[in-house]
Write a protein that holds these residues in place. Structure first.
Motif, PDB file in Angstrom:
ATOM      1  N   GLY A  52      31.926  91.604  25.784  1.00 19.25           N
ATOM      2  CA  GLY A  52      32.747  91.067  24.716  1.00 19.25           C
ATOM      3  C   GLY A  52      32.193  89.732  24.268  1.00 19.25           C
ATOM      4  N   PRO A  53      32.453  89.354  23.020  1.00 17.60           N
ATOM      5  CA  PRO A  53      32.004  88.041  22.548  1.00 17.60           C
ATOM      6  C   PRO A  53      32.707  86.923  23.309  1.00 17.60           C
ATOM      7  CG  PRO A  53      32.812  89.426  20.734  1.00 17.60           C
ATOM      8  CD  PRO A  53      33.216  90.092  22.010  1.00 17.60           C
ATOM      9  N   SER A  56      36.685  86.672  23.981  1.00 14.80           N
ATOM     10  CA  SER A  56      37.256  88.021  23.841  1.00 14.80           C
ATOM     11  C   SER A  56      38.303  88.331  24.899  1.00 14.80           C
ATOM     12  CB  SER A  56      36.144  89.070  23.915  1.00 14.80           C
ATOM     13  OG  SER A  56      35.503  89.028  25.183  1.00 14.80           O
ATOM     14  N   HIS A 208      25.613  88.972  28.584  1.00 12.57           N
ATOM     15  CA  HIS A 208      25.309  88.999  27.151  1.00 12.57           C
ATOM     16  C   HIS A 208      23.926  89.599  26.900  1.00 12.57           C
ATOM     17  CE1 HIS A 208      28.870  86.981  25.722  1.00 12.57           C
ATOM     18  NE2 HIS A 208      28.701  85.987  26.580  1.00 12.57           N
ATOM     19  N   ILE A 222      33.730  97.587  25.869  1.00 10.11           N
ATOM     20  CA  ILE A 222      33.608  96.451  24.955  1.00 10.11           C
ATOM     21  C   ILE A 222      35.015  96.025  24.570  1.00 10.11           C
ATOM     22  CG2 ILE A 222      32.718  95.607  22.749  1.00 10.11           C
ATOM     23  CD1 ILE A 222      30.509  97.697  22.942  1.00 10.11           C
ATOM     24  N   ASP A 224      37.537  92.895  22.658  1.00 10.64           N
ATOM     25  CA  ASP A 224      37.597  91.780  21.714  1.00 10.64           C
ATOM     26  C   ASP A 224      39.062  91.497  21.414  1.00 10.64           C
ATOM     27  OD1 ASP A 224      36.632  89.745  20.193  1.00 10.64           O
ATOM     28  OD2 ASP A 224      35.814  90.979  18.572  1.00 10.64           O
ATOM     29  N   HIS A 225      39.357  90.227  21.207  1.00 13.16           N
ATOM     30  CA  HIS A 225      40.735  89.809  20.936  1.00 13.16           C
ATOM     31  C   HIS A 225      41.696  90.321  22.011  1.00 13.16           C
ATOM     32  CE1 HIS A 225      39.221  88.398  17.127  1.00 13.16           C
ATOM     33  NE2 HIS A 225      38.795  89.615  16.825  1.00 13.16           N
ATOM     34  N   ILE A 229      38.145  97.908  22.774  1.00 12.17           N
ATOM     35  CA  ILE A 229      37.828  98.478  21.467  1.00 12.17           C
ATOM     36  C   ILE A 229      36.819  99.620  21.554  1.00 12.17           C
ATOM     37  CG2 ILE A 229      38.445  96.432  20.138  1.00 12.17           C
ATOM     38  CD1 ILE A 229      35.547  95.662  20.032  1.00 12.17           C
ATOM     39  N   PHE A 317      27.123  96.633  19.814  1.00 14.20           N
ATOM     40  CA  PHE A 317      27.935  95.445  20.034  1.00 14.20           C
ATOM     41  C   PHE A 317      28.177  94.706  18.721  1.00 14.20           C
ATOM     42  CE2 PHE A 317      28.626  91.022  21.327  1.00 14.20           C
ATOM     43  CZ  PHE A 317      29.568  91.179  22.324  1.00 14.20           C
ATOM     44  N   ILE A 320      30.438  96.735  16.259  1.00 15.09           N
ATOM     45  CA  ILE A 320      31.837  96.842  16.677  1.00 15.09           C
ATOM     46  C   ILE A 320      32.551  95.496  16.647  1.00 15.09           C
ATOM     47  CG2 ILE A 320      33.317  97.312  18.672  1.00 15.09           C
ATOM     48  CD1 ILE A 320      31.523  99.642  19.356  1.00 15.09           C
ATOM     49  N   THR A 321      31.864  94.429  17.074  1.00 18.95           N
ATOM     50  CA  THR A 321      32.522  93.123  17.188  1.00 18.95           C
ATOM     51  C   THR A 321      32.221  92.198  16.022  1.00 18.95           C
ATOM     52  OG1 THR A 321      30.703  92.125  18.465  1.00 18.95           O
ATOM     53  CG2 THR A 321      32.422  93.274  19.700  1.00 18.95           C
ATOM     54  N   ARG A 326      30.797  82.997  17.496  1.00 14.59           N
ATOM     55  CA  ARG A 326      32.013  82.724  18.278  1.00 14.59           C
ATOM     56  C   ARG A 326      31.828  81.427  19.023  1.00 14.59           C
ATOM     57  NH1 ARG A 326      35.037  87.550  18.815  1.00 14.59           N
ATOM     58  NH2 ARG A 326      34.279  88.987  17.223  1.00 14.59           N
TER      59      ARG A 326
END
Length: 327
Positions: A52-53, A56, A208, A222, A224-225, A229, A317, A320-321, A326
């Motif tokens: 995830g970023p 996330s 990463h 993965i 996010d938020h 997702i 990645f 999708i993100t 970020r």
């Protein structure tokens, strides 16, 4: 009644095969939702990638799994048992290798490993065996008397790993263990994680470096938020996105008209030309390369090198993100 029995059997089977089972996890910091009904199921015996970023929710999720953070709703089970702040016996079965190296500079390599192992294993004879095995596992036997300040970055990372695994846990969480190490050390670390897994250890791996995750992980989530997702094997994730292949063609004389014509091809998602190389991202199709080269030949463009590659986990990645930076 038959349906009830089947449901109970299914739940029992799920618990038995799950090393980590997270259901509907919610974590709020005031008005900010860090985890938004997160579900996560890590199977026993797998290497599970958690991606995830920044921001996330990965670190929050891991800290909740380890009962280092309280949460507002949901449940966490680890190795078949409910995880609580006082689940000391359960925590002895878990190892954590943090992103930031966490060792004592005043202690030698051997003393560091012994100290961290002693947090879980009190019997000195048994602990001595574990320390020796950890030294061998990470290849630090000849550096056992060194203090951390005398170690290279790669050796220091290996010491960090040894301190996290010396007590021989059933579940190990690796949080970006290869940050800022050379390729040789990175390869040694990844091979070591695969050996641990082959011996029966379940691994949660965050990074990463997408190529690492693709190389060693059985399944990848993965997030996010604060939400899941996408979940699947690397290939299953690649099959979810629009990109089918990326074509690169070396050419020095591509006209604007020809570039526009390339962009109009049915399978082309986008195309960019920098004066030296044409890069074309295509959807799925059997003749993408032939179509692109055929158009260039009709436009009498000179053609140098040609390359075509399948989508990578990095493509997944980013699609999708998103590509936005970020914090």
């Amino acid at each position: 009644m038959g349906n009830t029995v089947d449901l109970m059997d299914g739940t029992a089977a799920e618990l038995a095969s799950s090393a980590v089972l997270v259901n509907g996890l919610v974590k709020r910091y005031g008005d900010m939702v860090a985890l938004d009904y997160l579900d996560l199921d890590v199977h026993e015996g797998e290497i599970f990638g958690l991606l995830g970023p920044n921001g996330s929710g990965k670190s929050t999720a891991i800290n909740c799994i380890l009962a280092l953070l309280t949460y507002d709703a949901g449940s966490v089970r680890v190795l078949g048992d409910a995880m609580t702040p006082t689940s000391y016996a359960l925590k002895r079965r878990i190892g954590v290798v943090p992103q930031n190296v966490a060792v004592f500079n005043e202690l030698s390599v051997e003393q560091n490993i012994d100290y961290f192992c002693s947090l879980y294993v009190k019997e000195k004879p048994r602990r001595k065996v574990f320390v020796e095995e950890a030294l061998d596992f990470v290849g630090l036997r000849e550096f056992r008397r060194f203090r951390p300040g005398k170690l290279s970055g790669g050796l220091l990372r290996r010491l960090n790993i040894a301190c996290g695994i010396a007590h021989q846990p059933d579940l190990i969480i690796f949080d970006e263990p290869t940050v800022a190490v050379d390729p040789q050390s990175r390869n040694a670390i990844l091979e070591g994680i695969q050996r641990l897994n082959a011996a029966g250890t379940t691994v949660i791996y965050t990074s990463h470096y997408m190529e690492e995750v693709e190389q060693i992980c059985d399944r990848i989530l993965i997030m996010d938020h604060g939400r899941q997702i996408a979940l699947g094997t690397a290939q299953e994730l690649k099959d979810m996105i629009s990109i089918g292949e990326q074509i690169s063609v070396g050419t020095l004389d591509l006209s604007e008209r020809a570039l526009d014509d390339v962009r109009q091809l049915a399978a082309v998602i986008d195309a960019h030309y920098d004066g030296k190389e044409l890069v074309v991202r295509c959807g799925r199709g059997e003749h993408n390369l032939i179509d692109v080269l055929g158009l260039l030949e009709r436009e009498h463009a000179t053609i140098g090198h040609i390359a075509s590659r399948a989508p990578t986990l990095n493509d997944v990645f980013l699609e999708i993100t998103g590509k936005g930076l970020r914090d």
